[in-house]
Write a protein that holds these residues in place. Structure first.
Motif, short mmCIF file in Angstrom:
data_model
loop_
_atom_site.label_atom_id
_atom_site.label_comp_id
_atom_site.label_asym_id
_atom_site.label_seq_id
_atom_site.Cartn_x
_atom_site.Cartn_y
_atom_site.Cartn_z
N ILE A 44 0.85 -1.18 0.00
CA ILE A 44 0.00 0.00 0.00
C ILE A 44 0.89 1.24 0.00
N LYS A 45 0.68 2.13 -0.97
CA LYS A 45 1.47 3.36 -1.06
C LYS A 45 0.75 4.57 -0.47
N SER A 46 -0.59 4.58 -0.51
CA SER A 46 -1.34 5.68 0.11
C SER A 46 -2.75 5.22 0.45
N ILE A 47 -3.34 5.93 1.42
CA ILE A 47 -4.68 5.63 1.91
C ILE A 47 -5.46 6.94 1.94
N VAL B 16 4.96 6.46 1.32
CA VAL B 16 6.18 6.46 0.52
C VAL B 16 7.11 7.55 1.05
N SER B 17 8.33 7.17 1.36
CA SER B 17 9.31 8.13 1.87
C SER B 17 9.82 9.00 0.73
N PRO B 18 10.49 10.12 1.04
CA PRO B 18 11.06 10.97 -0.02
C PRO B 18 12.02 10.21 -0.95
N LYS C 148 6.94 2.90 3.49
CA LYS C 148 7.11 3.01 4.94
C LYS C 148 6.08 2.15 5.66
N ASP C 149 6.35 1.85 6.93
CA ASP C 149 5.38 1.20 7.80
C ASP C 149 4.41 2.25 8.32
N LEU C 150 3.26 1.81 8.77
CA LEU C 150 2.27 2.73 9.35
C LEU C 150 2.06 2.36 10.80
#
Length: 120
Positions: free
Chosen positions: A3-6, A27-29, A34-36
């Protein structure tokens, strides 16, 4: 699948505002996923986010009734169609799978059932 975005709109304690006020990028820069981790004071939306993800994947939310038989009425606490909430809500995920990015959106109606599912 990652999952990249919610994005969440009008689901449980998450108000129906446009654009959605829950728009989480995982997603990091540098481009890494990333983990949530959800943490914060009571009534800040942690359970609403968790329930939205549970509904997205299972199309039901058990809430506090994990030890009882599930029924469609269990989705009623999602608040869709109640006063000050829209007649439908949505959860949208940007996922990466097999090297490609996909947007998957599910909409829930006021009866607690899936109203629409889109893959863009």
């Amino acid at each position: 699948m990652q999952i990249k975005s919610i994005k969440i709109y009008g689901f449980r304690g998450i108000p129906p505002v446009d654009p959605p006020n829950v728009d989480i990028s995982l997603v990091s820069p540098s481009g890494e996923i990333k983990d949530l981790l959800l943490f914060g004071p009571n009534a800040y939306g942690k359970s609403s986010i968790a329930d939205a993800l549970e509904w997205f994947f299972k199309e039901k939310v058990r809430g506090g009734n994990y030890y009882e038989e599930y029924s469609e009425r269990d989705n009623i606490h999602l608040k869709v169609g109640q006063p000050n909430f829209p007649q439908s809500a949505f959860i949208e995920l940007l996922i990466t799978h097999n090297g490609g990015d996909f947007i998957v959106r599910k909409e829930i109606n006021s009866s607690g059932q899936k109203a629409q599912e889109d893959l863009a």
